[in-house]
Design an enzyme around this catalytic site. Structure first.
Site, PDB file in Angstrom:
ATOM      1  N   ALA A 168      -8.829 -17.646  11.600  1.00 24.44           N
ATOM      2  CA  ALA A 168      -9.842 -17.952  10.574  1.00 24.44           C
ATOM      3  C   ALA A 168     -11.098 -17.114  10.816  1.00 24.44           C
ATOM      4  O   ALA A 168     -11.700 -16.597   9.878  1.00 24.44           O
ATOM      5  CB  ALA A 168     -10.172 -19.440  10.612  1.00 24.44           C
ATOM      6  N   TYR A 169     -11.485 -16.976  12.082  1.00 22.70           N
ATOM      7  CA  TYR A 169     -12.678 -16.185  12.413  1.00 22.70           C
ATOM      8  C   TYR A 169     -12.479 -14.731  11.977  1.00 22.70           C
ATOM      9  O   TYR A 169     -13.354 -14.131  11.349  1.00 22.70           O
ATOM     10  CB  TYR A 169     -12.946 -16.257  13.922  1.00 22.70           C
ATOM     11  CG  TYR A 169     -14.165 -15.482  14.351  1.00 22.70           C
ATOM     12  CD1 TYR A 169     -15.440 -16.003  14.151  1.00 22.70           C
ATOM     13  CD2 TYR A 169     -14.058 -14.239  14.967  1.00 22.70           C
ATOM     14  CE1 TYR A 169     -16.581 -15.300  14.538  1.00 22.70           C
ATOM     15  CE2 TYR A 169     -15.185 -13.529  15.354  1.00 22.70           C
ATOM     16  CZ  TYR A 169     -16.443 -14.074  15.146  1.00 22.70           C
ATOM     17  OH  TYR A 169     -17.558 -13.365  15.524  1.00 22.70           O
TER      18      TYR A 169
END
Length: 275
Positions: free
Chosen positions: A191-192
């Site tokens: 996600a990052y």
């Protein structure tokens, strides 16, 4: 001469704090340390004051649209605009975090992409001629891009992707992650990384728009990677100190008035990197 002003988001600690410290030493103008929490912000101000530096404080929570609008109105009213904007605020879940991936995706993109996009929407019209905008992204974003499907890579790298299309793609990732279907949809498991792929792409879109809409204003907008830095976010094993992490963002913020590049680039260790 009106006073020049620099703003650093999420700067009560970590890389943002180090960026403020460096700007206080090098920038001829007012430097604003901002944070969500007023008390933490004031503590950070006092800490820098003990070093003989004189940053100013303004509350700013990029996840709160009213906070963004209030800050934008303040800087427009007091300074007539902004000379330097460094979008540093961001979050990352720890590797050991047990929150479901869909939750991590939603929360991470809300801050790192959508809230930063809101900041840019409200602050870009305030950037003065000769201004500098620096979005603190990450090399993880370019690594993530290379692990996306060919279709996604093509869109992220295209010269005609729009801000709206990019926002739709970022939301598509969140929706797919919540269903556990992001891999089938061509996204990697970070996600990052996806949030920073989005932020770097957004930087390129906005730089193109600046060149088209304000061609004579000499504004330079770039995304950068500060490196792997010892912060609460990245952990104690990272090789760089926060002050070392601040070097590239500050370099881009203080590009000389006559500079025409880099613009719309991804920069690491003061060098333009392929995207």
């Amino acid at each position: 001469m009106s006073t020049k002003v620099a703003i650093v988001t999420g700067s009560n600690k970590g890389i943002g704090f180090a960026i403020v410290r460096s700007l206080c030493k090098q920038f001829q103008g007012d430097v604003y340390l901002t944070s969500r929490d007023v008390d933490r912000g004031q503590e950070a101000i006092e800490s820098l004051a003990s070093e003989g530096l004189k940053p100013l404080f303004h509350q700013l929570d990029i996840n709160d649209l009213n906070s963004i609008k209030t800050a934008a109105a303040f800087f427009k009213g007091k300074y007539g605009g902004v000379d330097i904007l460094i979008n540093n605020a961001g979050i990352a879940f720890k590797v050991a975090d047990t929150a479901p991936f869909g939750t991590q995706a939603e929360v991470t993109l809300k801050t790192n992409f959508f809230a930063t996009k809101d900041m840019l929407t409200h602050f870009m019209p305030l950037i003065k001629a000769g201004g500098r905008v620096v979005n603190v992204s990450s090399f993880v974003g370019s690594r993530t891009l290379n692990n996306c499907s060919q279709e996604l890579q093509q869109r992220f790298r295209s010269d005609d992707i729009t801000e709206d299309e990019l926002a739709v793609l970022m939301q598509r990732f969140v929706d797919a992650a919540k269903k556990g279907e992001h891999k089938q949809d061509g996204w990697p498991d970070t996600a990052y990384g996806v949030s920073k792929t989005g932020l770097t792409t957004l930087s390129m879109i906005l730089a193109r728009r600046l060149s088209k809409e304000r061609p004579n204003d000499g504004i330079l907008l770039n995304a950068c990677c500060p490196g792997w830095v010892r912060t609460d976010m990245a952990g104690p094993k990272a090789p760089k100190s926060p002050d070392e992490g601040a070097v590239t963002p500050v370099y881009l913020a203080l590009l000389p008035a006559e500079a025409a590049e880099p613009h719309g680039k991804f920069v690491s260790e003061k060098e333009v990197k392929p995207w």
